[in-house]
Design an enzyme around this catalytic site. Sequence first.
Site, short mmCIF file in Angstrom:
data_model
loop_
_atom_site.label_atom_id
_atom_site.label_comp_id
_atom_site.label_asym_id
_atom_site.label_seq_id
_atom_site.Cartn_x
_atom_site.Cartn_y
_atom_site.Cartn_z
N SER A 113 -1.56 5.51 -11.96
CA SER A 113 -1.14 4.72 -10.80
C SER A 113 -1.72 5.24 -9.49
O SER A 113 -2.92 5.30 -9.33
CB SER A 113 0.39 4.66 -10.78
OG SER A 113 0.81 3.79 -9.77
N HIS A 114 -0.85 5.69 -8.61
CA HIS A 114 -1.27 6.09 -7.26
C HIS A 114 -1.61 7.57 -7.17
O HIS A 114 -1.95 8.06 -6.11
CB HIS A 114 -0.14 5.77 -6.30
CG HIS A 114 1.16 6.30 -6.82
ND1 HIS A 114 1.84 5.69 -7.86
CD2 HIS A 114 1.86 7.39 -6.50
CE1 HIS A 114 2.92 6.40 -8.14
NE2 HIS A 114 2.96 7.44 -7.33
N ASP A 278 -2.64 -0.08 -4.85
CA ASP A 278 -2.76 1.29 -5.35
C ASP A 278 -3.80 1.42 -6.45
O ASP A 278 -4.54 0.47 -6.75
CB ASP A 278 -1.40 1.81 -5.83
CG ASP A 278 -0.98 1.19 -7.15
OD1 ASP A 278 -1.39 0.05 -7.41
OD2 ASP A 278 -0.26 1.86 -7.91
N ASP A 280 -3.89 1.39 -9.74
CA ASP A 280 -3.95 0.44 -10.85
C ASP A 280 -3.54 -0.98 -10.45
O ASP A 280 -3.39 -1.84 -11.32
CB ASP A 280 -3.09 0.94 -12.02
CG ASP A 280 -1.63 1.07 -11.65
OD1 ASP A 280 -1.34 1.32 -10.46
OD2 ASP A 280 -0.77 0.92 -12.52
N ASP A 282 -0.79 -2.36 -9.08
CA ASP A 282 0.54 -2.96 -9.17
C ASP A 282 1.36 -2.80 -7.89
O ASP A 282 2.37 -3.47 -7.72
CB ASP A 282 1.31 -2.47 -10.40
CG ASP A 282 1.46 -0.97 -10.46
OD1 ASP A 282 0.95 -0.29 -9.56
OD2 ASP A 282 2.06 -0.48 -11.44
N ARG A 283 0.92 -1.93 -6.98
CA ARG A 283 1.68 -1.76 -5.74
C ARG A 283 1.03 -2.51 -4.58
O ARG A 283 -0.17 -2.79 -4.62
CB ARG A 283 1.71 -0.28 -5.34
CG ARG A 283 2.50 0.56 -6.29
CD ARG A 283 2.62 1.97 -5.77
NE ARG A 283 3.52 2.70 -6.66
CZ ARG A 283 4.15 3.82 -6.34
NH1 ARG A 283 3.96 4.35 -5.15
NH2 ARG A 283 4.96 4.40 -7.20
N LYS A 377 4.87 -4.98 -11.98
CA LYS A 377 4.76 -5.33 -10.58
C LYS A 377 3.31 -5.69 -10.29
O LYS A 377 2.42 -5.31 -11.05
CB LYS A 377 5.27 -4.21 -9.69
CG LYS A 377 4.62 -2.87 -9.90
CD LYS A 377 5.37 -1.82 -9.08
CE LYS A 377 4.79 -0.44 -9.30
NZ LYS A 377 5.70 0.46 -10.00
C1 G1P Z 1 7.78 6.08 -8.72
C2 G1P Z 1 8.59 5.09 -7.92
C3 G1P Z 1 9.15 4.03 -8.83
C4 G1P Z 1 8.02 3.36 -9.60
C5 G1P Z 1 7.19 4.41 -10.32
C6 G1P Z 1 5.96 3.81 -10.99
O1 G1P Z 1 8.60 6.70 -9.68
O2 G1P Z 1 9.62 5.74 -7.20
O3 G1P Z 1 9.87 3.10 -8.07
O4 G1P Z 1 8.52 2.45 -10.54
O5 G1P Z 1 6.74 5.40 -9.39
O6 G1P Z 1 5.10 3.20 -10.07
P1 G1P Z 1 9.26 8.16 -9.48
O7 G1P Z 1 8.14 9.10 -9.16
O8 G1P Z 1 10.18 8.02 -8.30
O9 G1P Z 1 9.99 8.45 -10.74
ZN ZN Z 2 0.58 1.69 -9.77
#
Ligand code: G1P
Ligand code: ZN
Length: 544
Positions: A113-114, A278, A280, A282-283, A377
């Site tokens: 992801s990010h 982000d 991938d 989804d954000r 998302k």
């Molecule tokens: C974080 C975000 C959560 C999201 C997840 C995946 O998770 O807070 O809302 O679904 O990334 O993108 P966390 O690191 O808080 O467990």
């Molecule tokens: Zn992501």
Amino acid sequence: MNIRTLQTTPFTDQKPGTSGLRKPVTVFQKPNYLENFVQSIFDALESYKGQTLVLGGDGRYYNRTAIQTILKMAAANGFGRVKVGRGGILSTPAASCVIRQSQAFGGIILSASHNPGGPEGDFGIKYNTSNGGPAPEKVTESIYDRSKVIDTYHILEAPDVDLDKLGEFQLGSAVVEVIDPVEPYTQLMESLFDFDRIRELLTSGKFRLCVDSMHAVTGPYAKAIIEERLGAPAGTVLNGIPLEDFGGGHPDPNLVYAHDLVEVLYGTDAPDFGAASDGDGDRNMILGQRFFVTPSDSLAVLTANAHLVPGYRQGIAGVARSMPTSAAVDRVAAQAGIDCYETPTGWKFFGNLLDADKVTLCGEESFGTGSNHVREKDGLWAVLFWLNILAVRSESVEQIVRSHWQTYGRNYYSRHDYEGVDADRASELMARLGQLSPELKGKQYGQYEVDYSDNFSYTDPVDDSVSKNQGIRIGFTDGSRIVFRLSGTGTQGATLRLYVESYEPDSSKHDQDTQEALAPLIAIAEEIAQIRNFTQREAPTVIT
Ligand code: G1P
Ligand code: ZN
């Protein structure tokens, strides 16, 4: 081509977190680390012989290597077809779309992801089920259980597949289909939004926008949809070529990490609209001219304006938000007379509600918004939703949000992250809060009186599964809240997240600075949790 069955020994750290297994690349490069986890996924599944698997990732470092291994393992384990995005690319929402459209058995998405990428960065792997959504906890638990005892894996001895050429290739008894990663997703977007109307806005000469793909996976999607299909001028998409290390950046669309975009939108001669996504895809982060829309407000505004968008004109069944997300959307739902669900953090908890048609839109404070069109998302979806609303209402982003606050009141909201703190001390902080919380009810802190305090537990209304220990909530009698939880996605030490929210119905008080408006609650959070003491930090690493 031979199927080989190779001996292996288990790793003890393959427990999937909030969103799949995430580790530094160097961990995934350990011999058999990836193979063990992939075989554990397959071993935890049933009846997939001859079925279709979808495969792709966000293009980060190690993506292509992992894809070749997974293709050979999928073929050796009996999948009939693997649909893989060209170049190994599939954004997370596009993967969800392809799984659903092709009625696949499931999908494997490669992404952290990010989190930063590159040889020194992170890698990740996540399994999605046939509804296109992240595997529910009972599946991730059985993958983890399997990973603890695994002793063999199966892999085909075969040359690498050419991932850059569209078409079908035989791999053992499986067919590998290299697909266009963008087109199916673009078609889905076109079925939901009024592309003609958005095109009119973007080519009117009266509206300028800027979209930052942060050198990550949405570049090709944003260019194809926003520049090519919707007519925005070339160059509208910044940082649009996916790079294996995301240009050395942190591809997380918030005010801190999406600084290129923030500079443009807060600069002189700023455009009317800005958005970032982000690693991938989804954000999303939504900005107006010198104006930031909190993700919690964005969900509320999309819900209140959904009737303006073709794909949602027929009505919203209900909405859902993760527990730490602000209650702004709850107010819209209450006025509209629709249900609003509060789920634990993580998109996987929305899947059942969407499948059962209990909700149409859902979102999280962590820059995630989505709907029943896929089961993830979806960053670009949110951007297009906003553009559709802007095209219909002919008002600025700021005007739309301010009039929203006037109708529903404003939920001041902020999240403070303490990243990479000592894991044991962070657990002690949470354990101490867990002990304190049953005794807080009725206590007075300045003008605030504790209304309730608990460790959030969720019972899924569809399958009655129970998820405990989802974060400490402290609610006050005026509707304000403080929430504490530990991140389930970080890979270094622990990350403590503090979420703070207060509600202001009076529109003459909607112009305060967020951190100032929340200062009394932030001080109470420190008083109760002793954050500085436990984290050994004077201030949060990131404030969003
Ligand atoms: C974080 C975000 C959560 C999201 C997840 C995946 O998770 O807070 O809302 O679904 O990334 O993108 P966390 O690191 O808080 O467990
Ligand atoms: Zn992501």
